[in-house]
Design an enzyme around this catalytic site. Sequence first.
Site, PDB file in Angstrom:
ATOM      1  CD  GLU A  81      47.573 -11.096  59.810  1.00  0.00           C
ATOM      2  OE1 GLU A  81      47.815 -12.272  60.124  1.00  0.00           O
ATOM      3  OE2 GLU A  81      46.789 -10.800  58.882  1.00  0.00           O
ATOM      4  CB  SER A 452      95.514  10.053  17.128  1.00  0.00           C
ATOM      5  OG  SER A 452      95.918   9.716  15.819  1.00  0.00           O
TER       6      SER A 452
END
Length: 794
Positions: A81, A452
């Site tokens: 770039e 339970s």
Amino acid sequence: MAGVAVMTAVAIAGFAVAVYAAWLFHDMPDGSELADFHPVTSARVFAWDGTLIGEYGQERRIYVPYSRMPTRVTQAFLAAEDRNFFTHNGVDVSGVSRAMAKNVFNLLRGKRFEGGSTITQQVAKNLLLNNERTVGRKLKEVILARRLENSLPKEQILELYLNDIYLGYRSYGVGAAAFNYFGKSLDELSLSELAFLGALPKGPENYRPSTHKAAAIARRNWVIGEMLKAGWVGRAEAEAAMKEDLVIQDKPRRAKYQDADYFVSEVELRAKRLFNDAIYTDGYYVKTTLDPKLQTMAREALMTGLETYDRRHGWRGAWSNIPVTDTWEGEAEAAEDKLPESRRAPSERPNWQIGLIEKSSGAVRAIDGGHGSIRGDDLAWAQATRGLKAGDLVYVSEDTKGVYRLRQVPKVNGSLVAVDPYSGRIVAMVGGYSYSLSKFNRATMAQRQPGSSIKPFVYAVALSKDFTPASLVDDGPISMMGGDGKQWSPENYEHDYLGMQPIRRGLELSRNLMTVRLAQKVGIKPVTQGIVNFGVLDKMPNEMSMVLGAGEVNPYRLTNAYSIFVNGGRKVKPHLIDEVQDRNGKVVYKADERVCPSACTADFDGLESPRLQPQGDVVLDPITAYEVNSMLQGVIQRGTGAAARSLGIPMGGKTGTTNDYRSAWFVGYTAELVVGVFVGFDDNSSLGNHETGAVAALPIWMDFMKNANAGKPIRQFNKPKDAVYMSVRGMEEAFKPGTEPKYNAAPESDDGPKPYLDTWTDDGDNGGPVTVVPAEEPPPPPKKRQAEDATPLY
């Protein structure tokens, strides 16, 4: 006159230019504002050992400071770039000139123009401007690039660029791109891989390997060639990298670790409560309590257990049927697409695949090209109900070469929660059979009757009042007025009565009538308030049916509440997030709020290290907590959880089953870990006759515990030092000092031997509501249990 006209025209033109420039630049931002700029960054979620388990973000971005950026990564982007980045002042005149020359040919060929923009110009455009292609925007870009160069160091500009740029594949910035494309961090990338990333800014979609592989390789090799020209790589290495294939992941992955989807989703909800929407943008680092090894064991145990339950209830048939042809695959995939999501093969079972039954005898083709036959026992299983016929589409997995297992997605669901009882850290949590099929987290969101499994808390309240481990309670018929004004006559699961029994046996055998009598003696209000204080739920109606599990709880809280029986009666806060740091590493949230004494920061002097107070508030006397712990160990040794005794580990726990077998539970623990398992249908329909907690939930718990404790030393439970330990009816029991049974004084005249129970007095100094069996009526032996503790009572 001509000169005046020219001067006037020049003045007007100058004025127009000035006005245009003033309009153009009046609202231009100051480049210095980027000094503290941070792009939108994902939150990253980690397990306690550093394993990445998830991300949350509007943009998938991993912010990497320039100081942590590998040199070669920056060189790849500079080569592609802006090779002169560190020498120009924001605008590369030579680069612009080359671009203009190329644009002459681009115009003739009808190609897109090149801008010749430097990295600095791209930062100015991406962060401060828009993407309009006008002369005005280009002028702004140039001016801003110069301002940026004057305001920020080159390294910071490059850092902004590399962390902000979009590189395709749902990747913002190079850190996310490395992870999404290759499943690696930046410092793990090869030259070939980092050069490919450097090739992407020009057009990510034009160089995606899955669709444009040749172009991607060509562009990657061009980047490597530019790095070679710049002297950043050697020729031999460059040539070798150019010859490499380009292979990326089949899709961007949030994390390599995929077994914690329910956990990660729940962490997101809790993190959002802490930080609102900033959790998606501000780059937080979230350290969780998850143990990846235990989590994988938990997911596998729950899935396997639910599949086992589903298999017990029969083959439901093929999910579609098509003609048997040589080109069946496309039609099969189309048929699968029409299936409801809940019936499709779960992603957590990657070895499942579509199978086509060729003959009712079990000949099958697999969609991966394999073929063979259904395993014999699976074929018999299918034929016992709906059978198989030619053209049936089913799910299969290869067992051995040419032999396939028949697979079926369970309708039943459930959850598993594992918690450290001393800190409340949730080390594993699975909220359902498959997150890919259902996102609903049954561990934290489901409210179900506990049956339970609520009873230990009733016994804890009773033992903290007037009862002791030496107490006897009547297991006989009882009838009372219910909260609805109707007569309520609870029964035991076996529909029998055992008469007077030691309190321990009431919990070990899950006797409903003994539990109700305990609550009746203590008072329903103290019992329900005690259960709330233990953290089981926030409020509880003062109704007697609550003590048999008629209320609703979620597995997350119920499991954590059992911690009080292991840690000495402390109520610890369950949590999934240990710590959160901001993007700069500053701790902004910490679950452990304890303050370490000053000795923590002092130099080590060779003496004892500083000690922190245990976490949590004391809600139950440590001796009482151990009394219940001992009884719950009896559940494993002699009671409804006896199947778990085969594991050979000191452990306790409690089964739970509700009306019509709608929910099955087992919550149990070792000295280091509390684990709760829930099994039930989402619509709360019945699991089927005898599908109790011991049958449906306990095997899942055992599977997980067996693997979780493999290779670990056996650890006994901590026993309170100030308790009085005595043998009662052949069992060692713990007593608070002063509540232990007393021997009767020997009579002056010896009338001979006394029955065993006559040597004890259970009321002692407490004066509590305790019943002692007369010597001539010893308690009858318990009857053989047919099944676990369903409570067909409410």
